[in-house]
Design an enzyme around this catalytic site. Structure first.
Site, mmCIF file in Angstrom:
data_model
loop_
_atom_site.group_PDB
_atom_site.id
_atom_site.type_symbol
_atom_site.label_atom_id
_atom_site.label_comp_id
_atom_site.label_asym_id
_atom_site.label_seq_id
_atom_site.Cartn_x
_atom_site.Cartn_y
_atom_site.Cartn_z
ATOM 1 N N ASP A 38 0.818 -1.228 0.000
ATOM 2 C CA ASP A 38 0.000 0.000 0.000
ATOM 3 C C ASP A 38 0.844 1.266 0.000
ATOM 4 O OD1 ASP A 38 -1.984 -1.846 0.279
ATOM 5 O OD2 ASP A 38 -2.356 -1.448 2.398
ATOM 6 N N HIS B 270 0.764 2.907 18.608
ATOM 7 C CA HIS B 270 -0.069 2.208 19.607
ATOM 8 C C HIS B 270 0.495 0.815 19.879
ATOM 9 C CE1 HIS B 270 -4.023 0.843 21.405
ATOM 10 N NE2 HIS B 270 -3.545 -0.324 20.981
ATOM 11 N N GLU B 271 0.762 0.074 18.816
ATOM 12 C CA GLU B 271 1.227 -1.314 19.001
ATOM 13 C C GLU B 271 2.576 -1.372 19.711
ATOM 14 O OE1 GLU B 271 -2.290 -2.474 17.569
ATOM 15 O OE2 GLU B 271 -0.787 -3.606 18.676
ATOM 16 N N HIS C 54 2.251 -1.510 23.329
ATOM 17 C CA HIS C 54 2.095 -2.887 23.847
ATOM 18 C C HIS C 54 3.433 -3.593 23.886
ATOM 19 C CE1 HIS C 54 -2.187 -2.614 23.865
ATOM 20 N NE2 HIS C 54 -2.343 -2.653 22.557
ATOM 21 N N HIS D 71 -4.154 -1.731 27.298
ATOM 22 C CA HIS D 71 -5.048 -0.659 26.826
ATOM 23 C C HIS D 71 -5.433 0.279 27.971
ATOM 24 C CE1 HIS D 71 -6.182 -3.075 23.051
ATOM 25 N NE2 HIS D 71 -5.314 -2.111 22.753
#
Lengths: 371, 88
Positions: A25, A119-120, A123, A129
């Site tokens: 992409d 965001h990932e 983690h 979260h």
């Protein structure tokens, strides 16, 4: 914020990462950049250092995959699940996977790879979260301008609880991270207030509280989580009952919102209402059903727009204090309900009876958002 | 009384399916109590589902009703991260 059970974290500050494959992409250079930037937001505020390697086992192995992709946590096709990452540990720990069935982008026409990766990697460093809707670690995706992106105070507090603050002396200290408004904050003020099909919306910074009349609680949500195409923060809003849409105003532009959608042809310029170009910002707007007038407040003045004639009434602006006895010289927000206008200024609300032309009551505003 | 239109029943069924998948993935839906026996591996008691809906509503600051109201469905339909909200 939340950590994983056992407060799992890396027992070292130097962490390696490796990009195993790419998405068609966007260009591989863009992927490299998005990944690098997404790691940098965490290394900027902690002692952590990320080093890219090109072979062998890295702490954070990054890949794109679809459906079942080898870890027994299959993705689900376009939308829905976007990505996942494993908490810090040897082997699969820290590894980060992106769903190849999504449309990845560097902008907003698809899922922004930088935002999801940031965001990932939270983690992969040990953050679970967060319940704070303004936090990067909130579970759902909301587009935000990458150039203006900042970690929230919640994110900063969460990662620094694991690794401490950066030990580098920064030449120019970082601005304070944005905080999520607190409903019980005694200094709370609203940017805008409006009804919408029976519910009440209370706007503050990037957020709004949505309150259903029968519900004591109000739900706090990011404005752009609901309406991605309007500004992240607005100045004023009112419900146009005749035409069943919400009008939101920011700067000298306004948008008409119908349900979740911004109506085509917007934004338009507030000049269309007959407001002079000297007015750079509308503080408050309120639509009065009985007279079909919409009032626009800016500074210590206000204008009256006749929705039926679709024209500004003659002789405006007026001084607020001339026509609204008991109301402060300037207002933050206003809305009309059952023949009363609620004016908001700082932490106070003024209940004004239109027919009797006087203030009946002054209260704190927190009650509207459940405090 | 009028029969509920088929499309509405299907919609409700769809919502429940989506909710079960969502809650199973993010809120450890499967009832792990030892005595829990069920013929159908995916059978989930209504009360267990309602409890998990409450957990999810609490996490997202929604009204805690235990029902699949529109605000709750709205959150479940949003694109998101695949990591559970209630971490194991």
């Amino acid at each position: 914020y939340n950590h994983f059970p056992g407060t799992i974290k890396w027992k070292k500050d130097k962490i390696t990462y490796r990009i195993l494959n790419y998405t068609p992409d966007i260009s591989s250079t863009d992927v490299d950049t998005a990944i690098w930037r997404a790691l940098k937001i965490w290394s900027d505020i902690t002692p952590l250092k990320f080093t890219r390697i090109f072979e062998g086992e890295a702490d954070i192995m990054i890949s794109f995959g679809a459906r079942e992709h080898g870890d027994n946590y299959p993705f689900d096709g376009a939308n829905g699940l976007l990505a996942h990452a494993f908490p810090p540990a040897a082997g699969i720990g820290g590894d980060t996977h992106f769903d190849e069935d999504e449309t990845w982008t560097m902008g907003s026409n698809g899922y922004n790879l930088f935002l999801v990766a940031a965001h990932e990697f939270g983690h992969a460093l040990g953050l679970a979260h967060s319940r704070d809707p303004g936090a990067l670690m909130f579970p759902t995706y909301t587009f935000a301008s990458v150039n203006e992106f900042r970690l929230s105070q919640d994110d900063v507090s969460g990662i620094q609880a694991l690794y401490g603050a950066s030990n580098e002396i920064k030449p120019n200290p970082r601005p304070q991270p944005p905080k999520t408004p607190e409903k019980c904050d005694p200094y709370l003020s609203f940017d805008a207030v409006a009804g919408l099909r029976g519910e009440m919306l209370f706007f503050k910074d990037r957020f709004f509280w949505r309150r259903h009349p029968q519900m004591p609680e109000a739900q706090l949500t990011l404005i752009n989580s609901f309406w991605p195409k309007i500004p992240a923060k607005i100045d004023a809003a009112y419900e146009n009952f005749e035409r069943d849409f919400l009008v939101v105003i920011q700067g000298n532009k306004y948008w008409a919102v119908n349900g979740y959608d911004v109506m085509p042809g917007y934004p338009k310029n507030i000049r269309r209402f007959g407001i002079p170009s000297s007015v750079r910002k509308i503080d408050a707007a309120v639509h009065i059903r009985t007279t079909s007038k919409t009032l626009f407040f800016a500074g210590d003045q206000y204008w009256s727009f006749d929705e039926t004639k679709r024209a500004m009434d003659e002789g405006y602006p007026h001084l607020i204090t001339d026509d609204w006895p008991g109301i402060p010289a300037r207002v933050d927000a206003a809305f009309e309900q059952h023949g009363y206008i609620y004016f908001f200024r700082g932490p106070a609300q003024f209940l004004y009876n239109i027919r009797e032309q006087r203030v009946l009551q002054i209260d704190r505003i927190n009650q509207w958002v459940g405090c | 009384s009028s029969a509920v239109p088929l499309s509405e029943i299907e919609k409700n069924e769809e919502d429940w399916q989506l909710a079960q998948t969502y809650l199973n993935r993010f809120y450890k839906l499967k009832d792990s109590s030892a005595g829990f026996a069920s013929k159908n591996r995916n059978y989930v008691s209504k009360s267990s589902l309602s409890n998990k809906i409450k957990k999810m509503q609490e996490f997202f600051g929604l009204e805690i009703t235990g029902n699949l109201d529109s605000a709750t469905m709205g959150i479940m339909e949003k694109p998101r991260c695949g990591v559970p909200d209630v971490a194991e």
